[in-house]
Design a protein around this motif. Structure first.
Motif, short mmCIF file in Angstrom:
data_model
loop_
_atom_site.label_atom_id
_atom_site.label_comp_id
_atom_site.label_asym_id
_atom_site.label_seq_id
_atom_site.Cartn_x
_atom_site.Cartn_y
_atom_site.Cartn_z
N SER A 162 0.83 -1.21 0.00
CA SER A 162 0.00 0.00 0.00
C SER A 162 0.86 1.26 0.00
O SER A 162 0.56 2.23 -0.70
CB SER A 162 -0.93 0.01 1.23
OG SER A 162 -1.81 -1.09 1.19
N ILE A 165 2.50 1.50 -3.62
CA ILE A 165 1.53 1.75 -4.69
C ILE A 165 0.85 3.11 -4.51
O ILE A 165 0.85 3.94 -5.43
CB ILE A 165 0.48 0.62 -4.76
CG1 ILE A 165 1.16 -0.70 -5.15
CG2 ILE A 165 -0.62 0.96 -5.77
CD1 ILE A 165 0.27 -1.93 -4.93
N LEU A 166 0.30 3.34 -3.32
CA LEU A 166 -0.46 4.59 -3.10
C LEU A 166 0.47 5.80 -3.04
O LEU A 166 0.12 6.87 -3.53
CB LEU A 166 -1.29 4.47 -1.82
CG LEU A 166 -2.39 3.40 -1.84
CD1 LEU A 166 -3.13 3.38 -0.50
CD2 LEU A 166 -3.36 3.65 -2.98
N PHE A 169 1.53 6.55 -6.54
CA PHE A 169 0.32 6.95 -7.29
C PHE A 169 -0.06 8.39 -6.98
O PHE A 169 -0.39 9.17 -7.88
CB PHE A 169 -0.83 6.01 -6.97
CG PHE A 169 -2.12 6.36 -7.67
CD1 PHE A 169 -2.20 6.33 -9.06
CD2 PHE A 169 -3.25 6.73 -6.94
CE1 PHE A 169 -3.39 6.66 -9.71
CE2 PHE A 169 -4.43 7.05 -7.59
CZ PHE A 169 -4.51 7.02 -8.97
N TYR A 210 -1.61 1.13 -12.04
CA TYR A 210 -2.06 1.37 -10.67
C TYR A 210 -3.43 0.76 -10.40
O TYR A 210 -3.68 0.25 -9.30
CB TYR A 210 -2.08 2.87 -10.38
CG TYR A 210 -0.71 3.45 -10.16
CD1 TYR A 210 -0.02 3.19 -8.98
CD2 TYR A 210 -0.09 4.22 -11.13
CE1 TYR A 210 1.25 3.71 -8.78
CE2 TYR A 210 1.19 4.74 -10.93
CZ TYR A 210 1.85 4.48 -9.75
OH TYR A 210 3.11 4.98 -9.54
N ILE A 214 -3.74 -1.79 -7.38
CA ILE A 214 -4.61 -1.44 -6.24
C ILE A 214 -5.69 -2.50 -6.06
O ILE A 214 -6.01 -2.91 -4.93
CB ILE A 214 -5.23 -0.04 -6.45
CG1 ILE A 214 -4.15 1.04 -6.31
CG2 ILE A 214 -6.36 0.22 -5.46
CD1 ILE A 214 -4.59 2.43 -6.74
N TYR A 217 -3.62 -5.74 -4.61
CA TYR A 217 -2.79 -5.71 -3.41
C TYR A 217 -3.24 -4.75 -2.32
O TYR A 217 -2.83 -4.91 -1.16
CB TYR A 217 -1.34 -5.36 -3.80
CG TYR A 217 -0.74 -6.37 -4.73
CD1 TYR A 217 -0.49 -7.67 -4.31
CD2 TYR A 217 -0.43 -6.04 -6.05
CE1 TYR A 217 0.04 -8.61 -5.18
CE2 TYR A 217 0.12 -6.98 -6.92
CZ TYR A 217 0.34 -8.26 -6.48
OH TYR A 217 0.87 -9.19 -7.34
N VAL A 218 -4.06 -3.76 -2.64
CA VAL A 218 -4.46 -2.79 -1.62
C VAL A 218 -5.77 -3.18 -0.96
O VAL A 218 -6.03 -2.86 0.19
CB VAL A 218 -4.54 -1.36 -2.23
CG1 VAL A 218 -5.00 -0.35 -1.20
CG2 VAL A 218 -3.16 -0.96 -2.77
N ARG A 219 -6.61 -3.94 -1.67
CA ARG A 219 -7.86 -4.41 -1.08
C ARG A 219 -7.60 -5.45 0.01
O ARG A 219 -6.57 -6.13 -0.03
CB ARG A 219 -8.76 -5.04 -2.13
CG ARG A 219 -9.29 -4.09 -3.18
CD ARG A 219 -10.34 -4.79 -4.02
NE ARG A 219 -9.88 -6.09 -4.50
CZ ARG A 219 -10.70 -7.10 -4.81
NH1 ARG A 219 -11.99 -6.97 -4.67
NH2 ARG A 219 -10.20 -8.24 -5.25
#
Length: 270
Positions: A162, A165-166, A169, A210, A214, A217-219
């Motif tokens: 996170s 990526i975030l 992003f 992205y 997302i 991997y972010v969920r």
């Protein structure tokens, strides 16, 4: 490889933007090589076996090379922001030394970022059945067959993923937002169209990279579907590296001119 060769051999392309594109092209060769050769082996010979150390190494290189791509995309977006929003100061801000350091830092930190999650993965026990529901050793598919407590790994991996990526992003989004504001202030209609065309194609690739990352991997792991993850992973691991050369390099008129010049030289040699 042809893009890398063209940029290195032609002095017209010896500027920061094309140095970043060289690094991205080189990265995409390795990134797609971390998963696709094994996938092709599975499809061609039905050999679905991978050793446990091989699986862990594939996981490490996949996430590390993916991390480098996020860092490079963020760096390239900042480079375009400086070029479009501060053109007179561009060569003083993005000097060759700064350019080299940005690429080196992206690669070094890309390989360092996921060492700890990989060490945690090595520490897990696997009791069988040893069947991974994926076409490569992705984190969620590997820990699903572990008989150890995977809570620590899931928390650590999700936190690292996170942040990478975030974080990249948001930086990319800020850069493109400022570029958009600058483009809207261009008085010439043709200038606006040209700038929008370039930014739209770049943002398409950024959205694919992205968006898919997302989604996977972010969920929360509990809300993800393994079959849907595999489809989205194809976008991230196969489609995006294939599109990058066309979007970032081969659509560029200067790169096209260099290839045409090479073609003319080859014709003269014949």
């Amino acid at each position: 490889m042809s893009i890398i060769a063209a940029i290195w051999l032609d002095r017209r392309l010896h500027i920061a933007m094309y140095f970043f594109l060289t690094s991205l092209a080189f990265l995409d060769i390795w990134f797609i090589s971390s998963t696709v050769p094994k996938l092709l082996t599975i499809l061609a010979s039905n050999d679905r076996i991978i050793s446990l150390p091989g699986c862990f190494l594939q996981f490490y290189f996949y996430v590390s090379l993916g991390t480098i791509e996020f860092y490079l995309l963020a760096v390239m977006s900042v480079d375009r922001y400086v070029a479009i929003c501060h053109p007179l100061r561009y060569y003083s801000i993005i000097s060759p030394k700064v350019c080299l350091w940005l690429v080196l830092v992206s690669w070094i930190f890309g390989f360092l970022t996921f060492i700890y999650p990989t060490v945690l993965l090595f520490g897990l026990s696997f009791c069988g059945p040893y069947k991974i529901n994926h076409f490569f050793c992705d984190s969620s598919a590997v820990v699903a067959i572990s008989c150890s407590d995977i809570k620590q790994f899931n928390v650590v991996f999700a936190s690292f993923a996170s942040a990478v990526i975030l974080g990249s992003f948001i930086l990319t989004l800020i850069s493109y937002f400022n570029i958009l504001i600058t483009v809207l202030m261009i008085p010439s209609a043709s200038g606006k169209i040209k700038a929008f065309s370039t930014c739209t194609s770049h943002f398409t690739v950024v959205s694919l990279v992205y968006g898919s990352a997302i989604f996977i991997y972010v969920r929360p792991v509990e809300s993800s579907s393994p079959d849907l993850n595999k489809i989205v992973a194809l976008l991230n691991s196969v489609l995006t590296p294939v599109l990058n050369p066309f979007i970032y390099s081969l659509r560029n008129k200067q790169v096209q001119q260099v290839f045409r010049d090479f073609e003319k030289r080859l014709a003269l040699l014949k």
